[in-house]
Design a protein around this motif. Structure first.
Motif, PDB file in Angstrom:
ATOM      1  N   ASN A  78       0.824  -1.206   0.000  1.00  0.00           N
ATOM      2  CA  ASN A  78       0.000   0.000   0.000  1.00  0.00           C
ATOM      3  C   ASN A  78       0.863   1.262   0.000  1.00  0.00           C
ATOM      4  N   GLY A  79       0.686   2.063  -1.048  1.00  0.00           N
ATOM      5  CA  GLY A  79       1.431   3.314  -1.154  1.00  0.00           C
ATOM      6  C   GLY A  79       2.811   3.176  -1.753  1.00  0.00           C
ATOM      7  N   LYS A  80       3.225   1.942  -2.039  1.00  0.00           N
ATOM      8  CA  LYS A  80       4.553   1.720  -2.639  1.00  0.00           C
ATOM      9  C   LYS A  80       4.369   1.401  -4.124  1.00  0.00           C
ATOM     10  N   LYS A  81       4.797   2.279  -4.960  1.00  0.00           N
ATOM     11  CA  LYS A  81       4.612   2.130  -6.399  1.00  0.00           C
ATOM     12  C   LYS A  81       5.408   0.949  -6.934  1.00  0.00           C
ATOM     13  N   GLY A  82       4.724   0.102  -7.700  1.00  0.00           N
ATOM     14  CA  GLY A  82       5.391  -1.007  -8.364  1.00  0.00           C
ATOM     15  C   GLY A  82       5.602  -2.248  -7.513  1.00  0.00           C
ATOM     16  N   VAL A  83       5.214  -2.221  -6.239  1.00  0.00           N
ATOM     17  CA  VAL A  83       5.384  -3.384  -5.368  1.00  0.00           C
ATOM     18  C   VAL A  83       4.215  -4.362  -5.577  1.00  0.00           C
ATOM     19  N   LYS A  84       4.547  -5.572  -5.949  1.00  0.00           N
ATOM     20  CA  LYS A  84       3.518  -6.578  -6.177  1.00  0.00           C
ATOM     21  C   LYS A  84       3.173  -7.289  -4.869  1.00  0.00           C
ATOM     22  N   PHE A  85       1.900  -7.672  -4.719  1.00  0.00           N
ATOM     23  CA  PHE A  85       1.489  -8.420  -3.534  1.00  0.00           C
ATOM     24  C   PHE A  85       0.744  -9.679  -3.963  1.00  0.00           C
ATOM     25  N   ASN A  86       0.370 -10.510  -3.008  1.00  0.00           N
ATOM     26  CA  ASN A  86       0.031 -11.901  -3.321  1.00  0.00           C
ATOM     27  C   ASN A  86      -1.438 -12.242  -3.595  1.00  0.00           C
ATOM     28  N   GLU A  87      -2.325 -11.254  -3.665  1.00  0.00           N
ATOM     29  CA  GLU A  87      -3.750 -11.588  -3.802  1.00  0.00           C
ATOM     30  C   GLU A  87      -4.088 -12.327  -5.095  1.00  0.00           C
ATOM     31  N   ARG A  88      -3.505 -11.918  -6.216  1.00  0.00           N
ATOM     32  CA  ARG A  88      -3.758 -12.616  -7.476  1.00  0.00           C
ATOM     33  C   ARG A  88      -3.199 -14.041  -7.424  1.00  0.00           C
ATOM     34  N   MET A  89      -2.069 -14.210  -6.762  1.00  0.00           N
ATOM     35  CA  MET A  89      -1.458 -15.531  -6.661  1.00  0.00           C
ATOM     36  C   MET A  89      -2.284 -16.452  -5.767  1.00  0.00           C
ATOM     37  N   GLU A  90      -2.950 -15.879  -4.769  1.00  0.00           N
ATOM     38  CA  GLU A  90      -3.845 -16.670  -3.923  1.00  0.00           C
ATOM     39  C   GLU A  90      -4.932 -17.315  -4.777  1.00  0.00           C
ATOM     40  N   PHE A  91      -5.473 -16.539  -5.704  1.00  0.00           N
ATOM     41  CA  PHE A  91      -6.538 -17.010  -6.591  1.00  0.00           C
ATOM     42  C   PHE A  91      -6.076 -18.223  -7.394  1.00  0.00           C
ATOM     43  N   LEU A  92      -4.890 -18.130  -7.962  1.00  0.00           N
ATOM     44  CA  LEU A  92      -4.355 -19.233  -8.758  1.00  0.00           C
ATOM     45  C   LEU A  92      -4.000 -20.425  -7.873  1.00  0.00           C
ATOM     46  N   GLY A  93      -3.358 -20.139  -6.744  1.00  0.00           N
ATOM     47  CA  GLY A  93      -2.945 -21.212  -5.848  1.00  0.00           C
ATOM     48  C   GLY A  93      -4.104 -22.031  -5.336  1.00  0.00           C
ATOM     49  N   ASP A  94      -5.227 -21.387  -5.069  1.00  0.00           N
ATOM     50  CA  ASP A  94      -6.426 -22.089  -4.615  1.00  0.00           C
ATOM     51  C   ASP A  94      -6.883 -23.097  -5.661  1.00  0.00           C
ATOM     52  N   SER A  95      -6.887 -22.685  -6.919  1.00  0.00           N
ATOM     53  CA  SER A  95      -7.321 -23.572  -8.003  1.00  0.00           C
ATOM     54  C   SER A  95      -6.360 -24.741  -8.193  1.00  0.00           C
ATOM     55  N   VAL A  96      -5.064 -24.460  -8.123  1.00  0.00           N
ATOM     56  CA  VAL A  96      -4.057 -25.522  -8.274  1.00  0.00           C
ATOM     57  C   VAL A  96      -4.169 -26.524  -7.128  1.00  0.00           C
ATOM     58  N   LEU A  97      -4.342 -26.023  -5.924  1.00  0.00           N
ATOM     59  CA  LEU A  97      -4.483 -26.894  -4.755  1.00  0.00           C
ATOM     60  C   LEU A  97      -5.716 -27.786  -4.894  1.00  0.00           C
ATOM     61  N   GLN A  98      -6.835 -27.198  -5.295  1.00  0.00           N
ATOM     62  CA  GLN A  98      -8.073 -27.962  -5.485  1.00  0.00           C
ATOM     63  C   GLN A  98      -7.859 -29.087  -6.499  1.00  0.00           C
ATOM     64  N   LEU A  99      -7.208 -28.759  -7.622  1.00  0.00           N
ATOM     65  CA  LEU A  99      -6.985 -29.748  -8.677  1.00  0.00           C
ATOM     66  C   LEU A  99      -6.065 -30.871  -8.203  1.00  0.00           C
TER      67      LEU A  99
END
Length: 244
Positions: free
Chosen positions: A35-56
């Motif tokens: 938050n407030g740091k330009k260009g810093v990536k965080f993990n919310e999008r990866m959570e979405f993918l990881g959930d699907s991979v784990l389920q599979l």
């Protein structure tokens, strides 16, 4: 912690190496840190993918190993394995909370121990491994990491609703009174921490802490179940109902 040592320690903890270190760095970055740091990536999008991979991965594993089980049975087992509590258990085993990048405010309010943050981080780590190393390696990582949980699920040893389980145990021989009492709460309105005790037949049997009343009650019930078992009161004779 120096960045090189940070990555080495994380990889040692997970027992896996990353070709692209940025992936695991992102997986371990909470949105509050970015938050407030330009260009810093965080993990919310990866959570979405990881959930699907784990389920599979878990679905495939159960499907191939337990050929005689019905769709309903497999779904029930999978739901026990792929749930927030199980993810949290894995995160605690790794002690992954110490590596998560988060804001000071989030850390002060207990972020490194928060169930949702740790569970989401596990999903993000799974996504990072999947992107970096592919499905086969990720599946093996998941099976190894969740081995104990999978075995517990198969043996019906995982309990999601501790309050219901406690009620079933203590009331098997009669209508024994169970009461959950809020002892206190602390912290700002947006991040309250609740402390609860559970009494069985007027005996304090357990206590729990959580960031919601429901969570604190579930933790109190879980604590009571552990004590009942360790004190050898989990038997056919039921619970001592003499008031103390």
């Amino acid at each position: 912690m120096e960045k090189v040592n940070y990555f080495e320690e994380v990889e040692k903890t997970l027992n896996i190496s990353f070709n692209d270190k940025e992936l695991i760095d992102t997986a371990l970055t909470h949105s509050s840190y970015a938050n407030g740091k330009k260009g810093v990536k965080f993990n919310e999008r990866m959570e979405f993918l990881g959930d699907s991979v784990l389920q599979l991965c878990i679905s495939e594993y159960l499907f191939l190993i337990y050929k005689s089980k019905s769709e309903g049975e497999l779904t029930k087992k999978r739901s026990l394995i792929v749930c927030e509590n199980s993810l949290y258990e894995v995160a605690k085993k790794w002690n992954i909370g110490k590596y998560i990048k988060m804001s000071k405010g989030e850390e002060i309010t207990g972020g490194r121990e928060r169930t949702s943050i740790l569970a989401n981080c596990v999903e993000a780590i799974i996504a990072a491994i999947y992107i970096d190393s592919g499905y086969k390696k990720t599946k093996q990582f998941i099976i190894d990491s969740f081995k104990d949980i999978i075995e517990k699920a198969i043996k019906n040893q995982i309990v999601l609703d501790y309050k219901t389980n406690l009620q079933e145990i203590v009331q098997q021989d009669g209508d024994i009174h169970i009461e959950y009492m809020l002892i206190k709460y602390e912290g700002p309105p947006h991040r309250r921490k609740f402390y609860t005790k559970v009494c069985v037949a007027n005996n304090v049997m357990g206590s729990g802490v959580g960031y919601t009343k429901k969570e604190s009650e579930q933790n109190a019930a879980q604590d009571a179940l552990k004590k009942l078992k360790s004190e050898d009161k989990w038997n056919k004779e039921g619970i001592d109902t003499n008031e103390k």
